[in-house]
Design a protein around this motif. Structure first.
Motif, PDB file in Angstrom:
ATOM      1  N   GLN A  40       0.814  -1.216   0.000  1.00  0.00           N
ATOM      2  CA  GLN A  40       0.000   0.000   0.000  1.00  0.00           C
ATOM      3  C   GLN A  40       0.848   1.267   0.000  1.00  0.00           C
ATOM      4  O   GLN A  40       0.342   2.355  -0.312  1.00  0.00           O
ATOM      5  N   THR A  41       2.130   1.148   0.340  1.00  0.00           N
ATOM      6  CA  THR A  41       2.989   2.328   0.411  1.00  0.00           C
ATOM      7  C   THR A  41       3.531   2.755  -0.953  1.00  0.00           C
ATOM      8  O   THR A  41       4.238   3.759  -1.046  1.00  0.00           O
ATOM      9  N   ILE A  42       3.200   2.015  -1.997  1.00  0.00           N
ATOM     10  CA  ILE A  42       3.679   2.382  -3.336  1.00  0.00           C
ATOM     11  C   ILE A  42       3.261   3.805  -3.687  1.00  0.00           C
ATOM     12  O   ILE A  42       4.041   4.579  -4.251  1.00  0.00           O
ATOM     13  N   ALA A  43       2.044   4.172  -3.346  1.00  0.00           N
ATOM     14  CA  ALA A  43       1.546   5.510  -3.680  1.00  0.00           C
ATOM     15  C   ALA A  43       2.343   6.594  -2.968  1.00  0.00           C
ATOM     16  O   ALA A  43       2.664   7.636  -3.562  1.00  0.00           O
ATOM     17  N   ALA A  44       2.669   6.381  -1.702  1.00  0.00           N
ATOM     18  CA  ALA A  44       3.418   7.387  -0.945  1.00  0.00           C
ATOM     19  C   ALA A  44       4.801   7.599  -1.543  1.00  0.00           C
ATOM     20  O   ALA A  44       5.307   8.726  -1.590  1.00  0.00           O
ATOM     21  N   VAL A  45       5.413   6.520  -2.005  1.00  0.00           N
ATOM     22  CA  VAL A  45       6.744   6.630  -2.615  1.00  0.00           C
ATOM     23  C   VAL A  45       6.649   7.311  -3.976  1.00  0.00           C
ATOM     24  O   VAL A  45       7.460   8.177  -4.314  1.00  0.00           O
ATOM     25  N   ALA A  46       5.654   6.935  -4.774  1.00  0.00           N
ATOM     26  CA  ALA A  46       5.483   7.546  -6.093  1.00  0.00           C
ATOM     27  C   ALA A  46       5.364   9.064  -5.984  1.00  0.00           C
ATOM     28  O   ALA A  46       5.892   9.810  -6.821  1.00  0.00           O
ATOM     29  N   ALA A  47       4.687   9.529  -4.956  1.00  0.00           N
ATOM     30  CA  ALA A  47       4.463  10.966  -4.791  1.00  0.00           C
ATOM     31  C   ALA A  47       5.756  11.724  -4.530  1.00  0.00           C
ATOM     32  O   ALA A  47       5.892  12.891  -4.935  1.00  0.00           O
ATOM     33  N   LYS A  48       6.723  11.085  -3.878  1.00  0.00           N
ATOM     34  CA  LYS A  48       7.961  11.774  -3.496  1.00  0.00           C
ATOM     35  C   LYS A  48       9.142  11.436  -4.394  1.00  0.00           C
ATOM     36  O   LYS A  48      10.147  12.149  -4.399  1.00  0.00           O
ATOM     37  N   LEU A  49       9.040  10.371  -5.151  1.00  0.00           N
ATOM     38  CA  LEU A  49      10.169   9.903  -5.955  1.00  0.00           C
ATOM     39  C   LEU A  49      10.570  10.912  -7.023  1.00  0.00           C
ATOM     40  O   LEU A  49      11.717  10.912  -7.485  1.00  0.00           O
TER      41      LEU A  49
END
Length: 350
Positions: A40-49
């Motif tokens: 579920q943390t994929i979205a949080a990483v995508a936002a900051k990557l």
């Protein structure tokens, strides 16, 4: 009469460099988040990557209970991601050679089994799979995945040169993190590394952090095969975080001085950001940016069959990174929208 469209903003980019956005084929997590233990943390990483100039990536799930793979597939298929594009999953395992498992938990490794991959397809969110091609029945897995639109890569393997070549003929088109989790290149037994370097069909994944592969060897590989190299970070949860302890799957890693290791000393992913990888390649190979960029853009995009990504072309998605003269990221755009560095660009409006 139809209303006129508002004029597109104009920015003065004098002394800056506009390049295609970077694409990372192997990212295990970042900013304290591990994709395998919590997809579920994929979205949080995508936002900051996007702060690293990455406009598209493959969240990588390492060998783990198959329920985690299924959950990651659901997340990717149903997710509405902001920031960097999620192009699908990279599944690294479970069909790996136990002798070259690296940081993968041996309890979750399996022999190739068509039943395991029943739902693995491009349509179901799986874009790339890494396996050891010398394992029994691996050829059946390769064939099935290729027929479903999945790219197959050889890695975590003890394949001989001959076994590797046979797997390339069966449809493997890439090698995962060259030199790592495979036998060392030997002049009489070149193995998987030698086969990858000698076969023009193969895209070579390479981690240029100076830890996984010595800078001198990176330079040598670059000189002989730069047109086939896809730079990857293989970064994990510690990317963008201070030294400390982080998860990779169900394993706790200790991160210190730019290295991530298990308690037994095995390397376990990196803390390499893709923009730093670009600066490393520039420094180690003394190559100009126009020769470096394909390894971060067009080559990974082409491997995935995404010809409209990784290029600045009219009618292509405007996924862009803006660098300063030292190749530091100034701003990142995805689909023409500024997703990082908006304040800086606003100060440069025409």
């Amino acid at each position: 009469m139809a209303e006129a469209s508002p004029a597109a903003p104009c920015y003065d980019l004098t002394d800056l460099i506009v390049a295609p956005g970077l694409i990372d084929l192997q990212l295990n997590g970042a900013f304290g988040h591990d994709f395998t233990s919590d997809p579920q943390t994929i979205a949080a990483v995508a936002a900051k990557l996007v702060q690293y100039g990455v406009t598209a990536f493959l969240p990588t799930i390492i060998t783990s209970p198959l329920s985690q793979v299924a959950l990651a597939q659901q997340v990717v298929q149903q997710g509405d991601f902001a920031g960097s594009r999620v192009l699908g999953l990279h599944l690294e395992g479970p069909f790996l050679n136990p002798a070259k498992r690296g940081a993968h938990n041996p309890q979750h490794l399996q022999n190739p089994n068509l039943g395991v991959i029943e739902s693995w397809s491009l349509a179901n969110g799986v874009r790339l799979v890494t396996l050891a091609p010398e394992l029994d029945a691996a050829a059946e897995i390769i064939q099935a995945l290729v027929e479903r639109g999945v790219v197959v890569s050889a890695g975590h393997s003890e394949a001989t040169f001959e076994e590797a070549e046979a797997s390339f003929n069966q449809g493997i088109r890439a090698v995962t993190h060259l030199f790592n989790a495979m036998p060392s290149l030997h002049h009489r037994e070149p193995g998987l590394a030698g086969a990858a370097l000698s076969d023009q069909r193969i895209t070579i994944g390479l981690i240029p952090d100076g830890v996984h592969v010595h800078a001198g060897l990176v330079r040598h590989v670059w000189q002989s095969a730069s047109q086939r190299i896809a730079i990857v970070s293989d970064a994990q949860a510690a990317l963008g975080m201070p030294d400390g302890e982080y998860l990779l799957g169900d394993t706790t890693l200790t991160v210190a001085n730019g290295e991530a290791r298990r308690s037994d000393g095995r390397l376990a992913g990196s803390v390499l950001a893709m923009d730093q990888a670009l600066r490393n390649i520039h420094a180690w190979t003394n190559s100009p940016l126009e020769q470096i960029l394909p390894a971060f853009t067009t080559i990974p995009a082409s491997l995935l069959g995404l010809a409209h990504y990784g290029r600045i072309v009219i009618d292509n998605p405007a996924d862009l990174v803006i660098f300063d003269q030292h190749y530091q990221v100034v701003a990142t755009l995805v689909g023409g929208n500024i997703v990082y560095g908006s304040t800086t660009l606003e100060q440069r409006q025409c």
